[in-house]
Write a protein that holds these residues in place. Structure first.
Motif, PDB file in Angstrom:
ATOM      1  N   SER A   1      -6.360  -3.890  14.570  1.00  0.00           N
ATOM      2  CA  SER A   1      -6.618  -4.824  13.590  1.00  0.00           C
ATOM      3  C   SER A   1      -6.672  -6.292  13.934  1.00  0.00           C
ATOM      4  CB  SER A   1      -5.515  -4.922  12.367  1.00  0.00           C
ATOM      5  OG  SER A   1      -4.391  -5.268  12.650  1.00  0.00           O
TER       6      SER A   1
ATOM      7  N   SER B   1      -1.177  -7.544   8.647  1.00  0.00           N
ATOM      8  CA  SER B   1      -1.440  -8.142   9.828  1.00  0.00           C
ATOM      9  C   SER B   1      -2.741  -9.171   9.679  1.00  0.00           C
ATOM     10  CB  SER B   1      -1.808  -7.051  11.115  1.00  0.00           C
ATOM     11  OG  SER B   1      -3.117  -6.636  11.032  1.00  0.00           O
TER      12      SER B   1
ATOM     13  N   ARG C   1       5.671   4.183  15.539  1.00  0.00           N
ATOM     14  CA  ARG C   1       5.955   3.131  16.056  1.00  0.00           C
ATOM     15  C   ARG C   1       4.527   2.868  16.975  1.00  0.00           C
ATOM     16  NH1 ARG C   1       9.614   2.750  20.518  1.00  0.00           N
ATOM     17  NH2 ARG C   1      11.126   3.687  19.138  1.00  0.00           N
TER      18      ARG C   1
ATOM     19  N   ARG D   1       0.941  -1.236  -0.020  1.00  0.00           N
ATOM     20  CA  ARG D   1      -0.067  -0.195   0.022  1.00  0.00           C
ATOM     21  C   ARG D   1       0.927   1.281   0.018  1.00  0.00           C
ATOM     22  NH1 ARG D   1      -2.994  -3.515  -0.512  1.00  0.00           N
ATOM     23  NH2 ARG D   1      -5.141  -4.112   0.602  1.00  0.00           N
TER      24      ARG D   1
ATOM     25  N   ALA E   1       0.903  -2.024   7.248  1.00  0.00           N
ATOM     26  CA  ALA E   1       1.031  -2.891   8.015  1.00  0.00           C
ATOM     27  C   ALA E   1      -0.018  -3.505   8.672  1.00  0.00           C
ATOM     28  CB  ALA E   1       1.709  -2.231   9.445  1.00  0.00           C
ATOM     29  N   ALA E   2      -1.235  -2.872   8.604  1.00  0.00           N
ATOM     30  CA  ALA E   2      -2.582  -3.462   9.147  1.00  0.00           C
ATOM     31  C   ALA E   2      -3.124  -4.309   8.184  1.00  0.00           C
ATOM     32  CB  ALA E   2      -3.624  -2.353   9.279  1.00  0.00           C
ATOM     33  N   VAL E   3      -2.896  -4.192   6.827  1.00  0.00           N
ATOM     34  CA  VAL E   3      -3.333  -5.376   5.842  1.00  0.00           C
ATOM     35  C   VAL E   3      -2.459  -6.563   6.055  1.00  0.00           C
ATOM     36  CG1 VAL E   3      -3.577  -5.819   3.416  1.00  0.00           C
ATOM     37  CG2 VAL E   3      -4.282  -3.553   4.320  1.00  0.00           C
TER      38      VAL E   3
ATOM     39  N   TRP F   1      10.000   0.299  12.755  1.00  0.00           N
ATOM     40  CA  TRP F   1       8.917   0.287  13.560  1.00  0.00           C
ATOM     41  C   TRP F   1       7.659  -0.682  13.007  1.00  0.00           C
ATOM     42  CZ3 TRP F   1       4.593   1.927  10.875  1.00  0.00           C
ATOM     43  CH2 TRP F   1       4.945   2.853   9.736  1.00  0.00           C
ATOM     44  N   LYS F   2       8.049  -0.769  11.544  1.00  0.00           N
ATOM     45  CA  LYS F   2       6.657  -1.853  11.212  1.00  0.00           C
ATOM     46  C   LYS F   2       7.058  -3.157  11.178  1.00  0.00           C
ATOM     47  CE  LYS F   2       5.405  -1.952   6.484  1.00  0.00           C
ATOM     48  NZ  LYS F   2       5.251  -1.054   5.442  1.00  0.00           N
TER      49      LYS F   2
ATOM     50  N   TRP G   1      14.493  -0.226  17.070  1.00  0.00           N
ATOM     51  CA  TRP G   1      12.926  -0.335  17.068  1.00  0.00           C
ATOM     52  C   TRP G   1      12.469   0.802  16.179  1.00  0.00           C
ATOM     53  CZ3 TRP G   1      10.495  -1.036  22.799  1.00  0.00           C
ATOM     54  CH2 TRP G   1      10.807  -2.391  23.082  1.00  0.00           C
ATOM     55  N   GLY G   2      13.160   1.385  15.470  1.00  0.00           N
ATOM     56  CA  GLY G   2      12.527   2.756  14.638  1.00  0.00           C
ATOM     57  C   GLY G   2      11.933   3.884  15.266  1.00  0.00           C
TER      58      GLY G   2
ATOM     59  N   ASP H   1       0.354   3.783   1.692  1.00  0.00           N
ATOM     60  CA  ASP H   1       0.479   4.157   3.195  1.00  0.00           C
ATOM     61  C   ASP H   1       1.205   3.230   3.858  1.00  0.00           C
ATOM     62  OD1 ASP H   1      -2.125   5.380   5.676  1.00  0.00           O
ATOM     63  OD2 ASP H   1      -0.061   4.518   6.013  1.00  0.00           O
TER      64      ASP H   1
ATOM     65  N   VAL I   1      -2.035  -2.072  15.015  1.00  0.00           N
ATOM     66  CA  VAL I   1      -2.129  -3.386  14.652  1.00  0.00           C
ATOM     67  C   VAL I   1      -2.663  -4.192  16.010  1.00  0.00           C
ATOM     68  CG1 VAL I   1      -0.644  -5.754  14.404  1.00  0.00           C
ATOM     69  CG2 VAL I   1      -0.021  -3.515  13.041  1.00  0.00           C
TER      70      VAL I   1
ATOM     71  N   THR J   1       1.401   2.614   7.354  1.00  0.00           N
ATOM     72  CA  THR J   1       0.766   2.034   8.361  1.00  0.00           C
ATOM     73  C   THR J   1      -0.466   1.240   8.103  1.00  0.00           C
ATOM     74  OG1 THR J   1       1.315   4.146   9.631  1.00  0.00           O
ATOM     75  CG2 THR J   1      -0.523   2.816  10.520  1.00  0.00           C
ATOM     76  N   LEU J   2      -1.081   1.533   6.955  1.00  0.00           N
ATOM     77  CA  LEU J   2      -2.219   0.965   6.341  1.00  0.00           C
ATOM     78  C   LEU J   2      -1.384  -0.542   5.984  1.00  0.00           C
ATOM     79  CD1 LEU J   2      -5.332   0.493   5.559  1.00  0.00           C
ATOM     80  CD2 LEU J   2      -4.763   1.488   3.380  1.00  0.00           C
TER      81      LEU J   2
ATOM     82  N   LEU K   1      -8.875  -0.028   6.523  1.00  0.00           N
ATOM     83  CA  LEU K   1      -8.919  -1.287   6.653  1.00  0.00           C
ATOM     84  C   LEU K   1     -10.115  -1.794   6.789  1.00  0.00           C
ATOM     85  CD1 LEU K   1      -7.096  -3.858   6.873  1.00  0.00           C
ATOM     86  CD2 LEU K   1      -7.325  -3.945   9.301  1.00  0.00           C
TER      87      LEU K   1
ATOM     88  N   ALA L   1      -5.898   4.694  10.095  1.00  0.00           N
ATOM     89  CA  ALA L   1      -5.573   3.284   9.262  1.00  0.00           C
ATOM     90  C   ALA L   1      -6.666   2.460   9.430  1.00  0.00           C
ATOM     91  CB  ALA L   1      -4.191   2.842  10.045  1.00  0.00           C
TER      92      ALA L   1
END
Lengths: 445, 313, 263
Positions: free
Chosen positions: B284, A280, B274, A269, A276-278, A298-299, B268-269, A271, B281, A273-274, B308, B304
């Protein structure tokens, strides 16, 4: 559906000759049913029986090994993790387009190489790199594959192209490292299968929709390639959940062989952050390989942590190492607390100590991963064993005042523990709940 | 061998729960299958997100999320209005954190004042949460329930040790109820039975299985929720058919991952991203397990998650 | 396990009289108490009703569904009455259940097409003109014949509830095990497994009153172990219902909670 011992027995010679090492054919059959034996052990099995039993003994979802470090995918046996442990944690793959500049690619490779993190004693990382043919130029594609293969020798490779010529050009740089060749479809099938067979590599196949995908998979298997990875073309989160659920149900509940293979999921994606959600969603719902467009630290921390969590064995608790952990700038005047090595207990207690901003020593005792009350009930977290642990540890060297703070739930042990510790040790009863620790610690400071 | 879509049929469904009053009332739940399998089930309502505010300034929240509300979080009414008007919140969740005896120990009367102020400031539905202290919550929520009468709020959380007072207050003031048990499917069922036996309509219950943050036991919550849905949909257990609520803010934002600066842990970035991804997450994961209503803090995480959900429905 | 409440039967004097007089109250009372005690379906048995079957069935279905939000099990051999009941049935809480077809040719031909036509589920008794077969395997043959007819009528296998028929233990003790075995074999006739049902109280017919409870409950446990899907029984019998719920909990079909018996 696996065969039962009795069903297998029907196909055995029934002579009880003992050549397999078992006293009777039925005993051997029970072992076969439990997947603890191989049909090879029976010299008198007919070819027909061998074939039939072999096919039935195959796992419903094929296992495939990828990359120089041997990352395994597939072999799943359930739809819900609470039924049984998920088997092979899905590797994350970074997508690199062959149109990117050399510097960008160098950075990507460096990011993958430095992606390893430690969570609860497990080393987790980005295991795979997917090189995607955007250029259409076989020489370019091959050059990038070479750059990646040389620069990231530990990573497994996914060669993503639907041009057989590009795969041909690139495969030489990595064929011995168990790459996944992805991009076979109805149009280029013959050429792609030929490469897969010659180079003995796994083949990722794409067809839109599960009807077409099943047909394609059957065809590929019929042509002699059995290490298949599936892409149904699911790209939205909805398609992923629905199609991957259908695939897994078909494989496990209907013994539908054409879909009994690992699944590759492209979750890119714009984005992050999005994305990462997908990703997941893929981790939870049955993806075997997850290809992402970026791997910010971080991701990957979040995704690898979720993967670790979801793939944990529901029967076996995660444990941390037995030792005395220093939290913050603890010194000889800092409080000393004790609790069990159940990783959840450790993280929660440690977290609350950190929230309190009071530096402490946290003694973690191995009770095979049980929580405080469970360990106590099981006789593993009792006065005698706690006293031994403390005395054998460096605790008395770390703290000036011999005071041990005990979890409130086992306050009943305090008297007996003090006796068993002796040597001037004092036992203080701490709070019952971890979230009462900040108030407790600040109150004593 | 032709492919046939392997469809499951479900004997039960999740109750639909409507809360809030007037034209801003919202509904969650109502689906008749496992999460997001619309090829074999109907999903009438998408999961919704409530924005969390508190009765006291969030000085204990990590920077990443606290700073979003600097300038409004000194006043619950301002904060609530900011969430509704500037952030587009469809639901506001007011946590009476300051009533906890180990903290500011605000009284039930203080709580009533805050609830009243907040209700005047917004017209979207309100969720009223206690501080989590068993004894204090019973008093505080009783008073808050009276103050909020007429607004059909969600009141919580009722637990095994304090549900009687809270249920009575919910009945008397016509509110919906959060039933919370500790990561245990059988205890969750038992609490719903006890609540229903008091005369509370089971259709007005929403279950909180007790959330955990990513990396801190999330898989326990995930599996408890999946098992709750099996009981509701496959076994058609009428006591398990409530929608599910996940209150993830406190757990996510007390993790090290949401607060430790990058300088301390470079592997950890970046910290802000983060913290946001940690909440996204965690959310989600809860949604995939069947969560119908989330309570969250960071607007970027909420954004986000909403994107989703739009992809999933 | 699914319970079909059996109390509204023309065999009971109270019911017979209420039906004759078109007095809804006794029927509604019986329906309501059975529903409250956990019946998933309410059986409505009007008997052969030669004179006014359709009107009686139409009336009974309507007055019962006026007070209970549940699907009904329509119990009659009178085809016209069955049609009337299916037409009158309110499907919003579940589809109607036809009680019943059998392996007898006429009855099979009369009833099975109605399941297709009205999209109803259907109980099918595995007996023929020759009576109840002795062995479980023989009942399977009858079942297979019924399933064949179902396919012709467009009735899905999932809509058929096979009944192996229960013979009373005081008179036919040697046949009781066969009914239990039949439940297991019936399930194996299809994937997903075929649904099953039994008229449970028949097992204790002829036994002294004080024995009926223990015989019926224990027989229930054996049948449920073999995967019985439903039973036609009296949900007012608390010990019976407690046994049923406990078997469900032990076989992980129902979530345990300390108050599970109160549900």
């Amino acid at each position: 559906m696996a065969l039962s011992g009795v069903e297998i027995f029907k196909h055995l010679p029934k002579t009880n000759c003992k050549k397999c090492g078992y006293p009777t054919c039925l005993a051997f059959a029970m072992k076969l049913a439990a997947l603890q034996e191989s049909t090879d052990k029976c010299p008198d099995l007919s070819e027909e029986a061998k074939k039939f039993l072999g096919a039935a003994a195959e796992p419903p979802i094929k296992g495939i090994t990828l990359g120089p470090k041997g990352v395994k995918v597939g072999e799943e046996t359930v739809l819900f993790r609470h039924e049984k442990k998920f088997v092979n944690p899905c590797p994350i793959a970074l997508n690199i387009k062959d149109t990117e500049g050399a510097d960008a690619i160098t950075k990507h490779i460096a990011d993958v190489n430095s992606s390893e993190i430690d969570r609860v004693g497990q080393m987790l990382r980005v295991d795979l790199i997917c090189v995607t043919d955007e250029s259409g130029d076989p020489a370019r594609f091959a050059a990038v594959v070479k750059q990646v293969a040389d620069g990231a020798p530990n990573a497994g490779l996914i060669l993503n192209s639907s041009r057989p010529a590009s795969i041909e050009a690139a495969i030489g740089h990595c064929a011995d490292k168990k790459p996944l060749v992805y991009g076979a479809n109805a149009e280029n099938l013959d050429a792609m299968v030929k490469i897969a067979k010659e180079k003995k590599v796994a083949l990722g196949i794409y067809a839109k929709g599960l009807d077409a995908l099943s047909d394609l998979s059957e065809k590929v298997k019929g042509m002699g390639v059995t290490d298949i990875v599936l892409d149904s073309g699911a790209r939205t989160a909805k398609e992923m959940v629905e199609e991957y659920t259908m695939i897994r149900r078909a494989a496990l509940k209907k013994s539908f062989k054409p879909l009994g293979f690992p699944v590759i999921s492209f979750v890119g994606r714009d984005d992050s952050t999005l994305e990462a959600a997908v990703a997941s969603i893929g981790i939870m719902k049955y993806a075997s390989i997850i290809v992402v467009n970026s791997i910010e630290k971080w991701k990957t921390l979040a995704l690898l942590t979720l993967r670790q969590n979801i793939y944990t064995d529901p029967q076996v608790p995660m444990q941390v190492e037995q030792k005395i952990y220093k939290i913050g700038d603890a010194n000889e005047n800092s409080p000393l607390l004790i609790t069990t090595n159940f990783s959840l207990t450790y993280f929660i207690v440690r977290g609350e100590i950190e929230n309190s901003k009071v530096p402490c020593w946290l003694a973690i005792m191995n009770v095979e991963g049980l929580s405080v009350l469970t360990a106590w009930a099981a006789g593993k977290f009792v006065a005698g064993s706690i006293a031994n642990f403390i005395k054998e540890s460096e605790a008395s060297k770390l703290v000036a005042k011999k005071e041990l703070i005990l979890p409130g739930y086992v306050s009943v042990l305090s008297g007996s523990l003090e006796d068993k510790l002796g040597e001037g040790w004092k036992v203080v009863v701490g709070p019952r709940e971890a979230n009462q620790l900040p108030a407790f610690l600040k109150g004593r400071a | 061998m032709p492919f046939v879509i392997p469809k499951d049929t479900y004997a039960g469904k999740v109750n639909a729960l409507t809360f809030g009053s007037g034209d801003k009332a919202v509904t969650v739940g109502g689906e008749n299958g496992l999460p997001f399998l619309s090829f074999e089930s109907i999903i009438p309502n998408r999961p919704l997100i409530a924005l969390e505010i508190q009765d006291v300034a969030p000085s204990d929240w990590p920077d990443t999320v606290r700073k979003v509300y600097d300038g409004v979080s000194d006043s619950p009414a301002k904060w609530a209005r900011f969430c509704q008007d500037s952030l587009g919140a469809k639901i506001v969740a007011l946590r009476l954190a300051g009533t906890h005896p180990d903290r500011e120990n605000r009284s039930a009367e203080d709580a009533v004042k805050t609830v009243t102020e907040v209700l005047s400031a917004i017209d979207v539905p309100l969720m009223i949460l206690g501080s989590g202290h068993i004894e204090k919550d019973a008093q505080v929520l009783k008073a808050a329930a009276e103050a909020a009468k007429g607004r059909e709020c969600i009141l919580g959380k009722a637990q095994e040790e304090n549900y009687k007072t809270i249920v009575t207050a919910a009945i008397a003031n016509n509110h919906k109820l959060i039933a919370m048990s500790q990561l245990d499917v059988n205890l969750a069922k038992q609490l719903n039975i006890l609540i229903t036996q008091m005369g509370f309509n089971k259709d007005n219950i929403i279950m909180d299985p007790m959330s955990s943050a990513l990396g801190y036991g999330i898989e326990y919550t995930y599996s408890v929720m999946e098992r709750i849905r099996q009981a509701a949909l496959v076994q058609n257990d009428p006591m398990m058919q409530t929608p599910l609520l996940c209150d993830i803010g406190p757990n996510v934002w007390k993790t090290k991952e949401s607060a430790a600066p990058e300088s301390e842990l470079p592997e950890w970035g970046s910290l802000d991203e983060r913290g946001i991804v940690w909440e996204s997450v965690t959310a989600s994961t809860m949604i995939m397990a069947g969560c119908n209503l989330l309570v969250m803090r960071h607007p970027k995480a909420i954004e986000a998650v909403n994107k989703l959900v739009s992809e999933l429905i | 396990m699914i319970i079909i409440g059996e109390r509204i039967s023309v065999i009971a004097k109270k019911v017979r009289e209420a039906m004759a007089a078109r007095d809804p109250k006794p029927l509604q009372e019986l329906a309501r108490t059975q529903f409250e005690k956990g019946a998933n379906y309410i059986d409505v048995s009007i008997g052969p009703a030669e004179d006014d079957g359709p009107q009686l069935m139409d009336w009974a279905v309507k007055v019962i569904q006026e007070v209970v939000p549940a699907p009904l099990c329509l119990d009659t051999t009178n085809r016209a009455a069955m049609v009337a009941g299916l037409k009158a049935h309110n499907n919003q809480w579940g589809r109607a259940l036809i009680n019943s077809a059998s392996g007898e040719e006429e009855r099979l031909n009369n009833m099975m097409p109605l399941a297709g036509e009205f999209n109803a589920e259907i109980i099918a008794l595995t007996l023929t003109e020759k009576g109840i077969p002795a062995l479980a395997e023989e009942r399977c043959e009858v079942a297979a014949n019924i399933m064949g007819k179902a396919m012709e009528c467009g009735v899905p296998m999932e809509d058929i509830w096979l009944d192996p028929l229960i013979l009373p233990v005081p008179f036919q003790q040697d046949k009781c095990k066969e009914s239990i075995r039949a439940i297991r074999l019936f399930r194996e006739l299809n994937d997903p497994p075929m649904k099953t049902t039994v008229g449970l109280s028949n097992i204790a017919n002829g036994a002294p009153k004080e024995l009926r409870g223990i015989i019926t409950r224990t027989f229930l446990v054996l049948l449920m172990y073999e995967g019985l899907y439903s039973a036609i029984a009296d949900p007012n019998d608390k010990e019976f219902m407690d046994t049923m719920k406990t078997v469900d909990v032990l076989m992980e079909k129902r979530l345990y909670a300390h108050s599970y018996l109160e549900m």
